[in-house]
Design a protein around this motif. Structure first.
Motif, PDB file in Angstrom:
ATOM      1  N   ASN A 179       0.825  -1.204   0.000  1.00 40.10           N
ATOM      2  CA  ASN A 179       0.000   0.000   0.000  1.00 40.10           C
ATOM      3  C   ASN A 179       0.862   1.258   0.000  1.00 40.10           C
ATOM      4  O   ASN A 179       0.610   2.206  -0.761  1.00 40.10           O
ATOM      5  N   LEU A 180       1.871   1.276   0.853  1.00 42.74           N
ATOM      6  CA  LEU A 180       2.778   2.426   0.913  1.00 42.74           C
ATOM      7  C   LEU A 180       3.528   2.615  -0.400  1.00 42.74           C
ATOM      8  O   LEU A 180       3.735   3.737  -0.869  1.00 42.74           O
ATOM      9  N   ARG A 214       2.628   1.597  -3.468  1.00 47.44           N
ATOM     10  CA  ARG A 214       1.742   2.042  -4.561  1.00 47.44           C
ATOM     11  C   ARG A 214       1.644   3.561  -4.599  1.00 47.44           C
ATOM     12  O   ARG A 214       1.594   4.163  -5.670  1.00 47.44           O
ATOM     13  N   GLU A 215       1.639   4.176  -3.429  1.00 43.22           N
ATOM     14  CA  GLU A 215       1.520   5.637  -3.352  1.00 43.22           C
ATOM     15  C   GLU A 215       2.760   6.350  -3.891  1.00 43.22           C
ATOM     16  O   GLU A 215       2.706   7.532  -4.233  1.00 43.22           O
ATOM     17  N   LYS A 216       3.875   5.626  -3.977  1.00 43.58           N
ATOM     18  CA  LYS A 216       5.137   6.233  -4.406  1.00 43.58           C
ATOM     19  C   LYS A 216       5.397   6.087  -5.907  1.00 43.58           C
ATOM     20  O   LYS A 216       6.290   6.745  -6.452  1.00 43.58           O
ATOM     21  N   SER A 222       4.128   7.006  -8.759  1.00 40.46           N
ATOM     22  CA  SER A 222       4.078   8.132  -9.687  1.00 40.46           C
ATOM     23  C   SER A 222       5.254   9.092  -9.519  1.00 40.46           C
ATOM     24  O   SER A 222       5.445   9.991 -10.354  1.00 40.46           O
ATOM     25  N   GLN A 250       2.264   3.058 -14.006  1.00 42.68           N
ATOM     26  CA  GLN A 250       2.227   4.095 -12.977  1.00 42.68           C
ATOM     27  C   GLN A 250       3.544   4.845 -12.787  1.00 42.68           C
ATOM     28  O   GLN A 250       3.526   6.031 -12.442  1.00 42.68           O
TER      29      GLN A 250
END
Length: 248
Positions: A172-173, A175-177, A179, A207
């Protein structure tokens, strides 16, 4: 508290070489055995290679229960820092959760020269369902998803339910990075993978903001591709990727 020794074959490795450093990381419940052959190939190519043992791995599955996703990130970062002591350029390579950690490192250290992801994990609905369970405390093994006959991964025979939740937090952490990641990327994806859905690799490719990125399909390997039928392809392509990006 019982002290468990490191399993034979699960030891971390470090091969000194030139000023090009390559960090090679194993996956969830696995050991350095799964990536050692790749590491040895890169060392023979002249690079400095580090293969850390992620915290809680390579001993006994009960040790994994006390390790958090933050511990795994720190294990990866410690390996990166070790390479920085003697290397000018760093590449990060990872199998499965090791690929997730490679993405974390590429974000954490923007000067990373390039990353190689092998069936990297970024979203697993099956694990999300498992994480909702309250028991049992330990689940049966998920290792050795290998197509080649007679080849076995050195991995835990069981793993903690708690560790599934830690893996989900890491994904989860990460995935946020995605981009914000811009370094060159070589992405290997097995067309048949019984652990990490192959569309994870496509999602990562779509992504990340890297202009230099490529997906290589592995047609004859399952999840642990570094030990499977396409392992020589992975070695060749990874070495070529590193050499192409080394300043002349």
């Amino acid at each position: 508290m019982t002290q468990h020794s490191v399993m034979k074959g699960a030891e971390p490795f470090y091969f000194p070489g030139n000023e090009i450093g390559v960090l090679v990381q194993h996956g969830f419940t696995g050991t350095t055995q799964s990536v050692r052959e790749l590491g040895e190939h890169l060392a023979k190519a002249g690079f400095t290679v580090c293969g850390p043992r992620l915290k809680g791995h390579g001993t006994h599955y009960t040790d994994m229960e006390t390790a958090t996703h933050a511990d795994w990130m720190e294990s990866a970062e410690a390996g990166y820092r070790k390479l920085k002591e003697s290397c000018k350029h760093i590449f990060v390579v990872g199998l499965s959760m090791g690929g997730t950690l490679a993405l974390h490192l590429a974000h954490r250290f923007p000067d990373t020269k390039g990353m190689v992801l092998i069936n990297a994990a970024i979203q697993m609905e099956q694990m999300e369902q498992v994480a909702q369970m309250e028991e049992p405390r330990f689940l049966d093994a998920i290792g050795s998803d290998i197509k080649a006959e007679g080849v076995k991964e050195l991995a835990y025979e069981k793993f903690p339910l708690k560790s599934v939740r830690e893996l989900l937090q890491l994904m989860n952490l990460t995935r946020e990075k995605l981009s914000a990641i811009q370094c060159p990327a070589l992405i290997f994806a097995s067309t048949e993978d019984h652990l990490v859905p192959p569309d994870n690799s496509q999602f990562i490719y779509d992504q990340i903001k890297s202009e230099d990125k490529k997906i290589v399909s592995l047609e004859n390997s399952y999840h642990v591709a570094t030990l499977d039928n396409d392992k020589e392809l992975i070695k060749r392509e990874t070495e070529a990727f590193v050499r192409r990006l080394i300043p002349s």
